[in-house]
Design an enzyme around this catalytic site. Structure first.
Site, PDB file in Angstrom:
ATOM      1  N   GLY A  91     -23.204 -32.978  -0.574  1.00 49.65           N
ATOM      2  CA  GLY A  91     -24.287 -33.370  -1.691  1.00 49.65           C
ATOM      3  C   GLY A  91     -25.528 -32.728  -1.858  1.00 49.65           C
ATOM      4  N   LEU A  93     -26.204 -29.884  -3.089  1.00 46.76           N
ATOM      5  CA  LEU A  93     -26.387 -28.921  -4.433  1.00 46.76           C
ATOM      6  C   LEU A  93     -26.707 -30.281  -5.403  1.00 46.76           C
ATOM      7  CD1 LEU A  93     -26.025 -26.738  -6.294  1.00 46.76           C
ATOM      8  CD2 LEU A  93     -23.594 -27.125  -6.447  1.00 46.76           C
ATOM      9  N   THR A  94     -25.701 -31.260  -5.321  1.00 49.41           N
ATOM     10  CA  THR A  94     -25.860 -32.276  -6.209  1.00 49.41           C
ATOM     11  C   THR A  94     -27.536 -32.997  -6.502  1.00 49.41           C
ATOM     12  OG1 THR A  94     -23.724 -32.832  -6.234  1.00 49.41           O
ATOM     13  CG2 THR A  94     -24.985 -34.460  -7.164  1.00 49.41           C
ATOM     14  N   TYR A 122     -20.445 -25.801 -12.105  1.00 46.64           N
ATOM     15  CA  TYR A 122     -21.495 -26.282 -12.702  1.00 46.64           C
ATOM     16  C   TYR A 122     -21.426 -27.139 -13.956  1.00 46.64           C
ATOM     17  CZ  TYR A 122     -24.392 -23.207  -9.995  1.00 46.64           C
ATOM     18  OH  TYR A 122     -25.054 -22.637  -8.651  1.00 46.64           O
ATOM     19  N   PHE A 405     -28.732 -12.709 -13.543  1.00 46.18           N
ATOM     20  CA  PHE A 405     -29.956 -13.134 -12.971  1.00 46.18           C
ATOM     21  C   PHE A 405     -29.782 -14.402 -11.831  1.00 46.18           C
ATOM     22  CE2 PHE A 405     -29.756 -15.483 -16.989  1.00 46.18           C
ATOM     23  CZ  PHE A 405     -29.657 -16.685 -16.644  1.00 46.18           C
TER      24      PHE A 405
HETATM   25  C1  COA Z   1     -21.554 -23.662  -4.111  1.00 48.27           C
HETATM   26  C2  COA Z   1     -22.427 -24.477  -3.276  1.00 48.27           C
HETATM   27  C3  COA Z   1     -24.032 -24.360  -3.697  1.00 48.27           C
HETATM   28  C4  COA Z   1     -22.283 -25.901  -3.278  1.00 48.27           C
HETATM   29  O1  COA Z   1     -23.122 -26.671  -2.524  1.00 48.27           O
HETATM   30  P1  COA Z   1     -22.606 -28.137  -1.904  1.00 48.27           P
HETATM   31  O2  COA Z   1     -24.133 -28.796  -1.143  1.00 48.27           O
HETATM   32  O3  COA Z   1     -21.694 -27.797  -1.020  1.00 48.27           O
HETATM   33  O4  COA Z   1     -22.074 -29.066  -3.111  1.00 48.27           O
HETATM   34  P2  COA Z   1     -21.994 -30.731  -3.029  1.00 48.27           P
HETATM   35  O5  COA Z   1     -21.757 -31.083  -1.847  1.00 48.27           O
HETATM   36  O6  COA Z   1     -23.231 -31.111  -3.625  1.00 48.27           O
HETATM   37  O7  COA Z   1     -21.045 -30.829  -4.065  1.00 48.27           O
HETATM   38  C5  COA Z   1     -20.822 -31.313  -5.100  1.00 48.27           C
HETATM   39  C6  COA Z   1     -19.626 -31.389  -5.819  1.00 48.27           C
HETATM   40  O8  COA Z   1     -19.133 -30.096  -6.251  1.00 48.27           O
HETATM   41  C7  COA Z   1     -17.921 -29.565  -5.640  1.00 48.27           C
HETATM   42  N1  COA Z   1     -18.230 -28.173  -5.277  1.00 48.27           N
HETATM   43  C8  COA Z   1     -19.264 -27.651  -4.758  1.00 48.27           C
HETATM   44  N2  COA Z   1     -19.110 -26.096  -4.693  1.00 48.27           N
HETATM   45  C9  COA Z   1     -17.744 -25.923  -5.424  1.00 48.27           C
HETATM   46  C10 COA Z   1     -17.069 -24.860  -5.238  1.00 48.27           C
HETATM   47  N3  COA Z   1     -17.476 -23.638  -4.827  1.00 48.27           N
HETATM   48  N4  COA Z   1     -15.683 -24.949  -5.747  1.00 48.27           N
HETATM   49  C11 COA Z   1     -15.188 -26.237  -6.224  1.00 48.27           C
HETATM   50  N5  COA Z   1     -16.090 -27.234  -5.941  1.00 48.27           N
HETATM   51  C12 COA Z   1     -17.004 -27.231  -5.569  1.00 48.27           C
HETATM   52  C13 COA Z   1     -17.864 -30.195  -4.330  1.00 48.27           C
HETATM   53  O9  COA Z   1     -16.527 -30.548  -3.665  1.00 48.27           O
HETATM   54  C14 COA Z   1     -18.427 -31.769  -4.864  1.00 48.27           C
HETATM   55  O10 COA Z   1     -17.400 -32.399  -5.420  1.00 48.27           O
HETATM   56  P3  COA Z   1     -17.068 -34.098  -5.404  1.00 48.27           P
HETATM   57  O11 COA Z   1     -18.798 -34.424  -6.034  1.00 48.27           O
HETATM   58  O12 COA Z   1     -16.208 -34.255  -6.272  1.00 48.27           O
HETATM   59  O13 COA Z   1     -17.331 -34.382  -3.972  1.00 48.27           O
HETATM   60  C15 COA Z   1     -22.402 -23.990  -1.763  1.00 48.27           C
HETATM   61  O14 COA Z   1     -21.069 -23.971  -1.161  1.00 48.27           O
HETATM   62  C16 COA Z   1     -22.940 -22.457  -1.480  1.00 48.27           C
HETATM   63  O15 COA Z   1     -24.009 -22.358  -1.223  1.00 48.27           O
HETATM   64  N6  COA Z   1     -22.049 -21.607  -1.964  1.00 48.27           N
HETATM   65  C17 COA Z   1     -22.086 -20.105  -1.617  1.00 48.27           C
HETATM   66  C18 COA Z   1     -23.289 -19.555  -2.665  1.00 48.27           C
HETATM   67  C19 COA Z   1     -22.963 -19.946  -4.214  1.00 48.27           C
HETATM   68  O16 COA Z   1     -21.763 -19.771  -4.801  1.00 48.27           O
HETATM   69  N7  COA Z   1     -23.986 -20.345  -4.898  1.00 48.27           N
HETATM   70  C20 COA Z   1     -23.916 -20.856  -6.195  1.00 48.27           C
HETATM   71  C21 COA Z   1     -24.477 -19.360  -6.812  1.00 48.27           C
HETATM   72  S1  COA Z   1     -24.314 -19.532  -8.634  1.00 48.27           S
END
Ligand code: COA
Length: 405
Positions: A91, A93-94, A122, A405
């Protein structure tokens, strides 16, 4: 668990918050690089998520002026979003998205935009797919143009230093009428577009700048890199167009003529093109462009009333939307758009849709009719989509953001 999320206050926090995404790029902690990045991303626009005293995630927002139909408006350009692998799917990211969107709204930026590393991430935060980008690979034998060269065109190679003065005015002219393009500050040009550190060349040559004039007036430029290679005595390398921006059809054609005609390559590759690129009508063999389409900008209406009132329209309306917004419920409800202004209403709605679908139509990338056909927008009154499109569709080109970006 409730995560503590707040803006970074010093360079140490800033570097650690950016460090969450840098981890996935394989980069090491680097204060000097973070300091340079701070010239385009203010410290207070970088949010950090804390686990106790440790930073475990980060999310930034550039203070953009983004062109929408009608001209530029304030927009949060969401960037460097990351959560460390030790804390993912808990959670973080959320929590960051919530704090960031509240901050964006409080700053009076009606929309936010981003490029998504993965398209799954997103939508849940209210972003909608707002533009496509096309990538092409055009084989040299099929790069001829339908029209012969324009005698008023002349081009020259310039240094990246010279480009700093010459090319921003061309970019700005095109930006003014192209939804999806954002204003670049001088530090932005210096650090991001006209810098060429050897560790970013990925096997290619130096970054080149090509400048084109029509009748002696600046009209277009391209930044490109060569990847020379010979196989069995014949050229097998390619030219990669980093960015090609041209003001008008003749400038576009003559700029691409220089790029396409260059010797010692088997193909020209370009990755972030608008999908309505004029080249499709200018090439003798448009099929050979082999355009592959992917998602470009994602847009979030942060303040629905302010955002709908901020862009220009072709028709007067009225059109009434029933908007769902589970992440920012203050946007939810009925909105009436008439004469370019959106207000709350009790009138019967024409269309029911999620705020993400409003994001999809906001820059003009998609029509309501398309979204109804896809089953993601519901028509509550017959002809509702056509009425909404009559208001929204403008003569602007398809939205185009030439830079991730
Ligand atoms: C993508 C990222 C930011 C997600 O952060 P996180 O803290 O794990 O996300 P959360 O725990 O807040 O997830 C919120 C929801 O999104 C979903 N989710 C998050 N990332 C996801 C992904 N890559 N694919 C599918 N679902 C995803 C989670 O399963 C969760 O779903 P739920 O609410 O139904 O349980 C993290 O995995 C990351 O840093 N990834 C690598 C870098 C990246 O891709 N950054 C984004 C740049 S645009």
């Amino acid at each position: 668990m409730a995560w503590d999320v707040r803006p970074t206050t010093d360079l140490e926090e800033f570097v650690d918050a950016v460090g969450a995404i840098s981890h996935y790029f394989g980069s090491e902690r680097n204060l000097e690089r973070a300091e340079r990045f701070g010239k385009v991303l203010p410290r207070e626009r970088m949010h950090a998520a804390f686990d106790g005293a440790r930073i475990v995630g980060g999310a930034g927002a550039f203070p953009f002026q983004l062109t929408v139909p009608g001209g530029p408006i304030a927009c949060a350009g969401v960037t460097v979003v990351g959560v460390l692998p030790t804390h993912r799917r808990r959670g973080v990211l959320t929590a960051m998205m919530r704090t960031q969107l509240d901050d964006v709204r409080n700053r009076g930026e009606p929309i936010a935009a981003l490029w998504a590393s993965e398209e799954m991430i997103y939508r849940r935060y209210g972003y909608g797919l707002a533009s496509f980008v096309g990538e092409i690979e055009l084989a040299s034998g099929y790069s001829g143009l339908r029209e012969g060269p324009d005698p008023s065109a002349s081009s020259r190679l310039i240094t990246l230093e010279e480009a700093k003065a010459l090319i921003p005015p061309v970019y700005d002219r095109v930006r003014a009428s192209t939804p999806g393009m954002f204003e670049r500050t001088q530090p932005w040009w210096d650090l991001r577009n006209l810098d060429d550190p050897p560790d970013r060349r990925q096997g290619g040559g130096v970054k080149n700048a090509l400048f084109l004039e029509l009748g002696g007036k600046p009209a277009a430029y391209a930044l490109y890199r060569l990847y020379p290679k010979f196989e069995q005595g014949s050229a097998a390398g390619h030219l990669e167009v980093i960015e090609a921006v041209a003001d008008g059809p003749v400038a576009t054609r003559e700029l691409w003529r220089v790029l396409l005609d260059m010797d010692w390559k088997a193909s020209v590759k370009a990755f972030l093109l608008p999908i309505d690129h004029p080249l499709q009508h200018q090439l003798s063999y448009p099929r050979r462009m082999r355009m592959r389409i992917g998602d470009g900008l994602w847009v979030r209406l942060v303040d629905v009333g302010a955002a709908l009132s901020a862009r220009a329209y072709c028709g007067e309306g009225p059109v009434v939307f029933e908007v769902e917004d589970s992440f920012l419920p203050e946007n939810a409800g009925r909105w009436r758009l008439a004469g370019g202004t959106a207000e709350r209403t009790e009138d019967d709605p024409d269309l029911a849709l999620d705020v993400g679908e409003l994001g999809s139509t906001y820059l003009g990338g998609f029509t309501f009719a398309e979204l109804v056909r896809a089953g993601v927008v519901r028509e509550l009154k017959e002809g509702g989509a056509a009425r909404a499109d009559a208001v929204f569709v403008t003569a602007a080109p398809k939205p185009w953001c030439p830079e991730i970006f």
